[in-house]
Design an enzyme around this catalytic site. Sequence first.
Site, mmCIF file in Angstrom:
data_model
loop_
_atom_site.group_PDB
_atom_site.id
_atom_site.type_symbol
_atom_site.label_atom_id
_atom_site.label_comp_id
_atom_site.label_asym_id
_atom_site.label_seq_id
_atom_site.Cartn_x
_atom_site.Cartn_y
_atom_site.Cartn_z
ATOM 1 N N GLY A 131 0.370 -1.370 -0.198
ATOM 2 C CA GLY A 131 0.223 0.461 -0.422
ATOM 3 C C GLY A 131 0.911 1.806 -0.138
ATOM 4 N N ARG A 159 9.526 -0.885 -4.363
ATOM 5 C CA ARG A 159 8.610 -1.370 -5.183
ATOM 6 C C ARG A 159 8.804 0.150 -5.590
ATOM 7 N NH1 ARG A 159 3.821 -3.219 -3.330
ATOM 8 N NH2 ARG A 159 3.354 -3.909 -5.285
ATOM 9 N N ASP A 177 -1.287 4.525 -6.574
ATOM 10 C CA ASP A 177 0.427 4.407 -6.133
ATOM 11 C C ASP A 177 1.019 5.633 -6.191
ATOM 12 O OD1 ASP A 177 -0.621 1.772 -5.826
ATOM 13 O OD2 ASP A 177 1.033 1.943 -4.893
HETATM 14 O O1 MRU Z 1 0.752 -3.970 -4.492
HETATM 15 P P1 MRU Z 1 -0.214 -3.539 -3.365
HETATM 16 O O2 MRU Z 1 -1.093 -3.904 -2.156
HETATM 17 O O3 MRU Z 1 0.975 -2.256 -2.558
HETATM 18 O O4 MRU Z 1 -1.007 -2.275 -3.851
HETATM 19 C C1 MRU Z 1 -1.472 -1.229 -3.510
HETATM 20 C C2 MRU Z 1 -2.611 -0.212 -3.733
HETATM 21 O O5 MRU Z 1 -2.233 -1.018 -5.355
HETATM 22 C C3 MRU Z 1 -3.369 0.367 -3.154
HETATM 23 O O6 MRU Z 1 -4.639 0.320 -3.528
HETATM 24 C C4 MRU Z 1 -3.190 1.955 -3.271
HETATM 25 O O7 MRU Z 1 -1.182 1.489 -2.659
HETATM 26 C C5 MRU Z 1 -3.390 2.729 -2.814
HETATM 27 S S1 MRU Z 1 -3.329 1.722 -0.735
HETATM 28 C C6 MRU Z 1 -3.832 3.847 -0.126
#
Ligand code: MRU
Length: 353
Positions: A58, A100, A244
């Site tokens: 996230g 990431r 993101d």
């Molecule tokens: O791969 P992840 O679980 O890190 O992806 C998270 C998302 O795509 C969320 O929608 C995004 O980070 C927003 S979280 C408030």
Amino acid sequence: MTVPNSVDRDFDNVRAMVWTGDTLRLLDQRRLPAVTAFIDCAEVGAVIDAIRDMVVRGAPAIGVTAAYGVVLAARARYRADPVGWREALEADLRALAAARPTAINLSWALDRMRAVATQATGEPLVALETAARQIHEEDVAANRHMGRLGATLIDSGTGVLTHCNTGSLATGGFGTALGVIRSAYAAGRIDHVFADETRPWLQGARLTAWELVQDGIPVSLLADGAGAWLMRQGKVHWVVVGSDRIAANGDVANKIGTYHLAVAARHHGVRFMVVAPTSTVDMAVESGRGIPIETRAASELLEVGGRRVAAQGAGAWNPVFDVTPAALVDAIVTERGVVTQPDRAKMEALMAD
Ligand code: MRU
């Protein structure tokens, strides 16, 4: 890892990361909801591994985690070399940033921590720890505010569809899209939440459903491909998602599968809301074309629980984010305000404030 008793406790019962004063304790999100286990990170290498391996995920949560990671890195670097520690710290900042690539909150947090390290005179740890805590607290406050702003856009009797996990687990606390859903539910505006299961990591099935069930908010899971058909039944009026990275023109990167929800939403007259703090906005990137999209291992698709389920010989394409063009977004909700029908001029005005 329960939140202490306070007014903020409602609908915000979990913290994905806790700074103990000595280590960073992370809730291992890979094992939820079956197992509640924690990983204690005493050095920055463990934090980098945790971000890359999805212990914590996230975009805002990754940013907060990285900020605490800088405290651990600086502690080790300063102990080893009280004079040249800043130069050595740069290698840790680079390694954290690479953990990431899509979530801009990561480099946003690192830039803030770097600025504190640069200004520090003498022992930097208190200043860095204070800055990391501040990043964490500001994120929770931003989420609370966005929750209230986003909820005003939602009419009573609404069904909403969300994707991935954007709740307390994905942020400093409370959540972005899930924060709006929490606020709107508390205000009696939402009747039902539909959550995509979110293949292949199942953030919807494992994490969003877990958070909502704890809150007593009614939630139904659906297979990722079912969203358009759900809209066709008239069961949802808003799609509410996080992000993101948001480009300068309002294009929005989010978990793979978000884009096709936006296309389907426009076709069915369902509105599409993106909820993200301004730490997710990257004005240095002109449009979605410039957003780096993380591709993860094929095994994430070919296997389930470490066991191969796909036909032997099949390959896989596993981009884990996609980009929704600004033209398909009805509202971007940030802590600085709401941008409707986003474009470059409106994003510039928002970020100039
Ligand atoms: O791969 P992840 O679980 O890190 O992806 C998270 C998302 O795509 C969320 O929608 C995004 O980070 C927003 S979280 C408030």
